[in-house]
Design an enzyme around this catalytic site. Structure first.
Site, PDB file in Angstrom:
ATOM      1  N   ARG A  40      86.302 -23.515  26.837  1.00 55.77           N
ATOM      2  CA  ARG A  40      86.904 -23.788  25.547  1.00 55.77           C
ATOM      3  C   ARG A  40      86.406 -25.063  24.875  1.00 55.77           C
ATOM      4  O   ARG A  40      85.893 -25.021  23.779  1.00 55.77           O
ATOM      5  CB  ARG A  40      88.429 -23.873  25.693  1.00 55.77           C
ATOM      6  CG  ARG A  40      89.122 -23.922  24.326  1.00 55.77           C
ATOM      7  CD  ARG A  40      90.585 -24.243  24.432  1.00 55.77           C
ATOM      8  NE  ARG A  40      91.273 -23.316  25.320  1.00 55.77           N
ATOM      9  CZ  ARG A  40      92.531 -23.463  25.698  1.00 55.77           C
ATOM     10  NH1 ARG A  40      93.224 -24.507  25.263  1.00 55.77           N
ATOM     11  NH2 ARG A  40      93.099 -22.607  26.496  1.00 55.77           N
ATOM     12  N   HIS A  86      86.352 -12.176  22.792  1.00 55.80           N
ATOM     13  CA  HIS A  86      87.166 -13.402  22.794  1.00 55.80           C
ATOM     14  C   HIS A  86      88.643 -13.052  22.629  1.00 55.80           C
ATOM     15  O   HIS A  86      89.139 -12.963  21.502  1.00 55.80           O
ATOM     16  CB  HIS A  86      86.686 -14.298  21.630  1.00 55.80           C
ATOM     17  CG  HIS A  86      87.098 -15.732  21.756  1.00 55.80           C
ATOM     18  ND1 HIS A  86      86.600 -16.575  22.720  1.00 55.80           N
ATOM     19  CD2 HIS A  86      87.958 -16.489  21.029  1.00 55.80           C
ATOM     20  CE1 HIS A  86      87.126 -17.782  22.579  1.00 55.80           C
ATOM     21  NE2 HIS A  86      87.953 -17.745  21.555  1.00 55.80           N
ATOM     22  N   TYR A 130      89.184 -12.072   2.271  1.00 59.01           N
ATOM     23  CA  TYR A 130      88.515 -12.345   0.990  1.00 59.01           C
ATOM     24  C   TYR A 130      87.103 -12.888   1.151  1.00 59.01           C
ATOM     25  O   TYR A 130      86.305 -12.819   0.221  1.00 59.01           O
ATOM     26  CB  TYR A 130      89.328 -13.375   0.180  1.00 59.01           C
ATOM     27  CG  TYR A 130      90.720 -12.930  -0.156  1.00 59.01           C
ATOM     28  CD1 TYR A 130      90.951 -11.777  -0.912  1.00 59.01           C
ATOM     29  CD2 TYR A 130      91.826 -13.658   0.275  1.00 59.01           C
ATOM     30  CE1 TYR A 130      92.232 -11.368  -1.218  1.00 59.01           C
ATOM     31  CE2 TYR A 130      93.115 -13.260  -0.021  1.00 59.01           C
ATOM     32  CZ  TYR A 130      93.314 -12.105  -0.770  1.00 59.01           C
ATOM     33  OH  TYR A 130      94.577 -11.698  -1.072  1.00 59.01           O
TER      34      TYR A 130
END
Length: 760
Positions: A40, A86, A130
């Site tokens: 991570r 993931h 968007y």
């Protein structure tokens, strides 16, 4: 009968297992820590990516979002990453994707975004439904050769797919784009750098493997920017680094340090002697809107007396206008005060804590990071070459079979037509391999033309030549490094200083040396105040210069000790009975409403000590300090300033003795009066000047101690005031009988000396 909640089996507690809590916690916390470190928070030194970024890049390649292709919705990319590779939150994946596209966050963006991807003011990007994205050319460099067995693959979390352990990384991404993250017990913080400079340093390291960090850093910039090796960070938002070369070198040698980054500013003439200051670049990672809010808050709080107004005139570029209070304000001093109080100057930490070889976390130096990247490039080159070699060998084998078929075309056709199992017959007849026989049987009729035979011979020769070259490359380490050198050189040319993306953005400068006093004064609004100190050590500052102190009120049992006029820009010095000096800025004193605050809240003063005196600091003066027992010395006032709450120990006293007097030095003689009413006058030159200590004996007493002390000019005579405030003066001749050597007992005071034993 209801269902039993006890597990099946005989007894209800047979399946309970005892676990040592300490051991269980250690094991589980360690597993969590390792997971955070490895999967991570820390980037891999080879491709400079954390797993989430690597998975985004890999998914975009699978979706064929190449720079020359169309865009895809970010929601599509995030879905692909989350579903296949993931298994974490979609928002965290999208945030990582957005950052890869921000030109103010990434020095060399890996994602080409279309739509609202946030801005330097700290506004967040539009929702993923968007926005659209595709890879940049730099991302394709990182992925170059991934299909050619350049890197290892491992199963994904659900073992349905495969993902790369690391990317081939033909771009020095770790240092070029930087990285930051917090793991468990360790963190990383790497600033972005200039790729052309990194490539130049890497080339030097290829040519001189024993080179030290000093050899990879350019101290004096070259006339041709492309000849510079690493000079320091190169932030996407520009700015000016004001660190010395020595501290930059030390940071790169150890892998730990920090860089002071200042905003870039210029003075714009407004005519008639007036000017504005325009800030065009701000430090990396600073949100412009928060920065302006903070400066506005300081303006309202009157912490920036030299600044009149601040305006944000930014469009695409940063343009923050600072309006000074008047034309006489020094722009340098104004900016220094802003650098001290606001994020117009910021520190960027360097902590090159990365996963070395993808496994071991450690803090590496600049040389080690470049070395590991180059070694990875060599490994990728060897693996790709071996992959290509295997492909060529396979193809040559097929072509060899084709050529045998062409030489014996009629017989091949006859075998195919007449035999039930032509393959083993052909293999036996011409000693063909399984692959060759299969390829001949799969040949199309149209490729039996004469021209095809010519093409096959030509391809055979070309591939044979390439095979020889690859074998030579794999046999010679020197040739491998030569190839890597050529690749790095090509990359350097692509990002040279003449290109928009390659041009260095962050500049270097020496921080201007200004008097700290001037800067300190510039941060405080200058106003007249009256400082009031009570007997019990309560402080306050009333606005204006009061003439009458009789109206001041105090807590019950408390009264006025002393009051004096000052300015808010002054420093106020306090001497305690323990011989310590404390310094408090007049602007930090509590206001005049109420009774103020005890000094012990503001400084670390011992409970058994009290204030002897307080006064406005004047660095040009000298002070005569004396203890109750009659010891004393002279000290320059500049040497008693205390920079911390703990104060500065100046007079060394042991109980029951205590510091008693602190008087400014004037003239050339000292007059001292004991509680035994004996007066002694001696030259000031007999009192030594010290930085700290007990001092020397000023007057000798059988019992009691000092009552008052004064310095004066012998030519002007010694003066004192009686209780009726009448002034008496004794001239040089009249003082002869009291003049003696220092440490004498002195003689009884002259007639008319006040009963209080004070000079008044």
């Amino acid at each position: 009968m209801g269902k039993s909640i006890v597990p099946s089996g005989s007894g209800g507690d047979d399946h309970i297992e005892s676990v040592d809590l300490k051991q269980a916690l250690e094991e589980r916390y360690l597993a969590y820590a390792l997971s955070t470190i490895m999967h991570r928070a820390l980037p891999d030194v080879r491709d400079g990516l954390k797993p989430v970024h690597r998975r985004i890049m890999h998914s975009m390649r699978l979706l064929r979002l190449n720079p020359d292709q169309g865009f895809a919705k970010c929601a599509r990319i995030v879905g692909e990453v989350m579903g296949k590779f993931h298994p974490h939150g979609d928002q965290s994946i999208y945030d990582a994707l957005v950052r890869l596209a921000q030109s103010f966050s990434m020095r060399y963006p890996l994602v080409d975004g279309q739509g609202n991807f946030g801005n330097i003011d700290g506004d967040s990007a539009a929702a993923m439904r968007y926005t659209e994205a595709r890879m940049t050319d730099i991302a394709t460099e990182l992925l170059a050769g991934i299909t050619e067995d350049a890197v290892d693959f491992r199963p994904t979390y659900n073992e349905e797919d495969e993902e790369p352990v690391v990317l081939p990384g033909a771009f020095p991404n770790l240092l070029a784009n930087g990285s930051s993250g917090i793991a468990v017990g360790m963190a990383t913080s790497i600033p972005p750098h200039n790729v052309a400079e990194l490539c130049k340093a890497a080339l030097h390291l290829i040519d001189h493997p024993d080179a030290e960090v000093e050899d990879l850093i350019t101290s004096v910039p070259h006339e041709d920017p492309d000849e510079n090796m690493v000079r320091g960070p190169d932030f996407p938002t520009g700015g000016v680094i004001v660190d010395s070369h020595a501290s930059i070198l030390e940071a790169y040698k150890t892998g730990r340090g920090s860089f002071r980054v200042r905003s870039k500013w210029a003075v714009e003439d407004q005519g008639r002697g007036t000017y504005h200051i325009v800030v065009t670049e701000i430090p990396y990672g600073v949100q412009k809107s928060r920065l302006i809010e903070k400066i506005a808050e300081l303006l309202i709080a009157r912490r920036l007396p030299l600044l009149e107004d601040i305006r944000d005139e930014s469009a695409e570029d940063v343009r923050v206008v600072l309006v000074p209070k008047s034309r006489t304000v020094d722009p340098e001093i104004l900016m220094e005060s802003l650098f001290k109080l606001t994020e117009l100057e910021a520190r960027f930490p360097l902590n090159m804590n990365v996963l070395s070889r993808g496994k071991v976390p450690g803090v590496l130096s600049l040389k080690q990071v470049l070395r590991e990247w180059l070694d990875h490039r060599k490994e990728v080159l060897v693996r790709r070459s071996n992959h290509r070699l295997n492909e060529i060998v396979r193809r040559l084998e097929i072509l060899g079979g084709f050529l045998i078929a062409y030489l014996n075309l009629d017989e091949v056709i006859q075998i195919i037509r007449e035999e039930d199992e032509p393959k083993p017959v052909m293999m036996a007849r011409w000693d063909l391999t399984d692959l060759q026989a299969e390829s001949i049987l799969n040949m199309r009729l149209r490729s039996l033309r004469k021209l095809e035979e010519f093409e096959i011979r030509k391809e055979f020769d070309v591939l044979s030549e390439e095979k020889a070259q690859i074998e030579a490359l794999l046999a010679s380490e020197q040739k491998q490094w030569k190839t890597i050198r050529w690749e790095v050189d090509k990359l350097r040319d692509r990002f040279s200083s003449t290109t928009e993306l390659g041009r260095r953005r962050t500049q270097f400068a020496d921080a201007p040396e200004h008097d700290l006093e001037d800067i300190q004064q510039a941060m405080i609004e200058r106003e007249p105040i009256t400082v009031v100190v009570s007997e019990k050590g309560w402080l306050r500052a009333l606005k204006g210069h009061l003439a009458d102190y009789s109206t001041l009120s105090f807590k019950e049992g408390d009264s006025l000790m002393l009051a004096f006029h000052a300015q808010t820009t002054d420093k106020i010095l306090f001497l305690t009975t323990g011989g310590k000096f404390f310094t408090i800025g007049a602007d930090r004193l509590p206001g005049g409403r109420g009774h103020g605050e005890p000094i012990r809240i503001m400084v670390d003063m011992e409970n058994d000590q009290a204030i002897v005196t307080a006064f406005v600091h004047d660095p040009s003066r000298k002070l005569l300090l004396a203890s109750y027992a009659g010891n004393g010395f002279v000290i320059p006032e500049a040497d008693v300033i205390a920079n911390t709450r703990k104060g500065r120990q100046v007079v060394n006293v042991k109980a029951p003795d205590e510091a008693k007097f602190c008087v400014p030095v004037v003239g050339d003689h000292v007059a001292v009066v004991g509680e035994n009413r004996k007066l002694l006058v001696f030259p000031l030159s007999e009192v030594p000047e010290m930085g700290r200590g007990k001092g020397v004996r000023l007057q000798r007493y059988k019992d009691g101690g000092i009552c008052d002390i004064k310095t004066f000019a012998l030519e002007e005579g010694l003066t004192w005031q009686d209780s009726a405030e009448r002034t008496f003066t004794r001239n040089k001749e009249e003082l002869v009988e009291w003049m003696a050597a220092r440490a004498s007992a002195g003689r009884m005071v002259p007639k008319g000396f006040p009963r209080t034993g004070k000079f008044g």
